[in-house]
Design a protein around this motif. Structure first.
Motif, short mmCIF file in Angstrom:
data_model
loop_
_atom_site.label_atom_id
_atom_site.label_comp_id
_atom_site.label_asym_id
_atom_site.label_seq_id
_atom_site.Cartn_x
_atom_site.Cartn_y
_atom_site.Cartn_z
N UNK A 170 -62.87 5.01 -64.42
CA UNK A 170 -63.44 3.87 -65.51
C UNK A 170 -64.78 4.27 -65.74
N UNK A 171 -65.31 5.02 -64.73
CA UNK A 171 -66.96 5.64 -65.20
C UNK A 171 -66.19 7.11 -66.71
N UNK A 172 -66.96 7.03 -67.48
CA UNK A 172 -67.66 8.27 -68.61
C UNK A 172 -68.13 9.93 -68.10
N UNK A 173 -67.64 10.89 -67.51
CA UNK A 173 -68.24 10.86 -66.65
C UNK A 173 -68.57 12.12 -67.83
N UNK A 174 -69.99 12.64 -67.66
CA UNK A 174 -70.20 13.98 -68.82
C UNK A 174 -70.13 14.88 -68.77
N UNK A 175 -69.95 16.44 -69.10
CA UNK A 175 -70.63 17.79 -68.33
C UNK A 175 -71.17 18.29 -69.41
N UNK A 176 -72.69 18.66 -69.36
CA UNK A 176 -73.78 19.24 -70.26
C UNK A 176 -73.62 20.24 -69.66
N UNK A 177 -73.59 21.56 -70.88
CA UNK A 177 -73.87 22.93 -70.68
C UNK A 177 -74.07 23.23 -72.04
N UNK A 178 -74.70 24.75 -71.74
CA UNK A 178 -75.22 25.72 -72.86
C UNK A 178 -73.84 26.72 -73.25
N UNK A 179 -73.64 27.18 -71.97
CA UNK A 179 -72.79 28.60 -72.10
C UNK A 179 -71.30 27.85 -72.33
N UNK A 180 -70.43 28.72 -73.36
CA UNK A 180 -68.88 29.15 -73.41
C UNK A 180 -68.43 29.23 -72.96
N UNK A 181 -68.23 30.04 -71.82
CA UNK A 181 -67.55 29.93 -70.77
C UNK A 181 -67.24 28.86 -69.35
N UNK A 182 -69.05 28.09 -69.60
CA UNK A 182 -69.07 27.00 -68.48
C UNK A 182 -67.70 25.82 -69.17
N UNK A 183 -68.63 25.87 -70.94
CA UNK A 183 -67.44 25.18 -71.64
C UNK A 183 -65.87 24.50 -71.15
N UNK A 184 -65.50 26.59 -71.96
CA UNK A 184 -64.42 26.06 -71.62
C UNK A 184 -63.63 26.14 -70.20
N UNK A 185 -64.70 26.85 -69.13
CA UNK A 185 -64.18 26.03 -67.78
C UNK A 185 -63.49 24.69 -67.66
N UNK A 186 -64.57 23.76 -68.12
CA UNK A 186 -65.15 22.70 -67.59
C UNK A 186 -63.44 21.74 -68.49
N UNK A 187 -63.65 22.11 -69.70
CA UNK A 187 -62.14 21.64 -70.98
C UNK A 187 -60.87 21.73 -70.48
N UNK A 188 -60.93 23.24 -69.75
CA UNK A 188 -59.66 23.66 -69.56
C UNK A 188 -59.35 22.45 -68.39
N UNK A 189 -60.01 22.36 -67.27
CA UNK A 189 -60.04 21.02 -66.39
C UNK A 189 -59.39 19.80 -66.74
#
Length: 399
Positions: free
Chosen positions: A59-78
């Protein structure tokens, strides 16, 4: 240096209107913004709380912020929600977010305008402080000028809530951050540390603390009798892997990397989260890093390598405690001594066992795998709710 100052100024200017807008926008208690390590890493306490919230509280919209593309891709892959800092979506959700959750500061890990009067600032920090931090390092240098704060009010790092592992932490955090609402919960990252993982090889991990300046390359081997051929031979004979992970803001020198990369049993780790390697580590080697406080939960041996102790406390940082009294393991003067103790612990894990238990009980009020749940419950209490089950019931009734 001039270019960096210009970029910083423009970042402040970008955030100023967003800050004043955020002061007017009503907040959604179901939008939680997470970040870590200057937006460069997917790691530490905020990572583990982020994943806990995603798995247990949809029910909670948990959002991760990053400026690193590899981190972005990793979190998105999850299949978790992730945005680049200062993208349009990150700004829109940031304006409505009730909570900003971080391990350094909001201004380092997330977005500056989130540091407003309506968004709750949740400091999870990144370790039990052995070294002095914050105002305890130099109170005068920790204060910004009144003019700068009046122009850019988001630079005033307020904290609404902070967690700790023990009463000792709580006292130090209070003076270091000038924050009153501190709750002893344990650290989210240590929940995984208490989960046993299968493995095939004996692992030793060296985790030195931060030195000098952010981004500096350092060598903690050449001046302290590290015989790389001798080490590699012993590691090969005993089927041991030596992991080396520098502090997130330091790097090994190029010469050191080139030399070590020729040996298969010695591995420099870079992007990996420390909390991912501690559960499989059999012996920890460190100097003044607070990571050993976490590792105490495993009841495994720790070898201390304070080779530059006198220089460190003068040049880098004073300590909160008498070093010898809170470091339950051998204190080595060079890498030969470290190797000897590694071989001793490989055969017998008992030395310093009683001392480790004593220090563990001093610095860990909780010694279970439920820290994420405790932290979550404390955060929702900030809104006057009692616990997570009551929170879920309220959300269901509102739908």
């Amino acid at each position: 240096m001039i270019l960096k100052r210009i970029r910083t100024f423009f970042l402040y200017v970008l955030n100023l209107p967003l800050y004043w807008i955020s002061e007017l926008v009503s907040k959604d208690e179901n939008i939680w913004i997470f970040g870590a390590w200057f937006g460069d890493k997917y790691a530490d306490n905020s990572k583990y709380l982020f994943e806990y919230v995603n798995k247990n509280h949809p029910n909670i919209r948990a959002i991760w912020l990053t400026k690193n593309k590899s981190v972005y891709d990793l979190v998105q892959s999850k299949d978790y929600e992730v945005y680049y800092k200062y993208s349009l979506k990150s700004i829109l959700f940031g304006l409505r977010a009730k909570y900003s959750i971080f391990v350094q500061s909001n201004n380092a890990d997330n977005m500056l305008f989130l540091n407003n009067s309506k968004t709750k600032q949740i400091q999870l920090w990144h370790g039990t402080p052995l070294k002095k931090i914050g105002f305890d390092v130099d109170f005068n240098q920790s204060k910004l000028s009144n003019l700068k704060l009046s122009l850019f009010p988001f630079l005033n790092n307020k904290l609404d809530f902070m967690i700790s592992m023990s009463d000792k932490d709580k006292i130090n955090f209070n003076t270091a951050f000038n924050v009153e609402k501190i709750q002893i919960t344990g650290y989210p990252r240590n929940d995984s540390l208490l989960t046993k993982k299968k493995k095939k090889i004996f692992e030793v991990t060296y985790l030195p603390t931060f030195r000098d300046n952010i981004g500096d390359k350092i060598d903690l081997f050449s001046d302290y009798n590290f015989d790389i051929e001798k080490w590699d031979k012993k590691l090969s004979e005993l089927n041991i892997k030596l992991n080396i992970k520098m502090h997130p803001v330091n790097k090994p020198t190029d010469d050191l990397l080139k030399k070590f990369n020729t040996f298969k049993n010695i591995i420099f780790l870079d992007e990996i989260d420390v909390s991912d390697i501690l559960p499989t580590t059999d012996i920890l080697i460190t100097d003044y890093s607070s990571v050993y406080f976490d590792f105490l939960l495993t009841d495994k041996p720790i070898i201390f390598a304070p080779f530059d102790y006198e220089k460190y406390i003068i040049k880098d940082r004073e300590l909160y405690y008498n070093y010898d009294e809170v470091t339950p393991g051998p204190k080595c003067q060079d890498w030969d001594e470290v190797l000897n103790w590694m071989l001793k612990f490989k055969e017998n894990l008992e030395p310093y066992k009683i001392e480790r238990a004593t220090v563990k009980n001093m610095f860990h009020n909780y010694q279970d795998a439920n820290s994420c749940e405790r932290v979550f419950n404390e955060i929702i209490k900030l809104e006057g709710k009692v616990n997570s089950s009551n929170y879920e019931l309220k959300v269901k009734n509102e739908k």
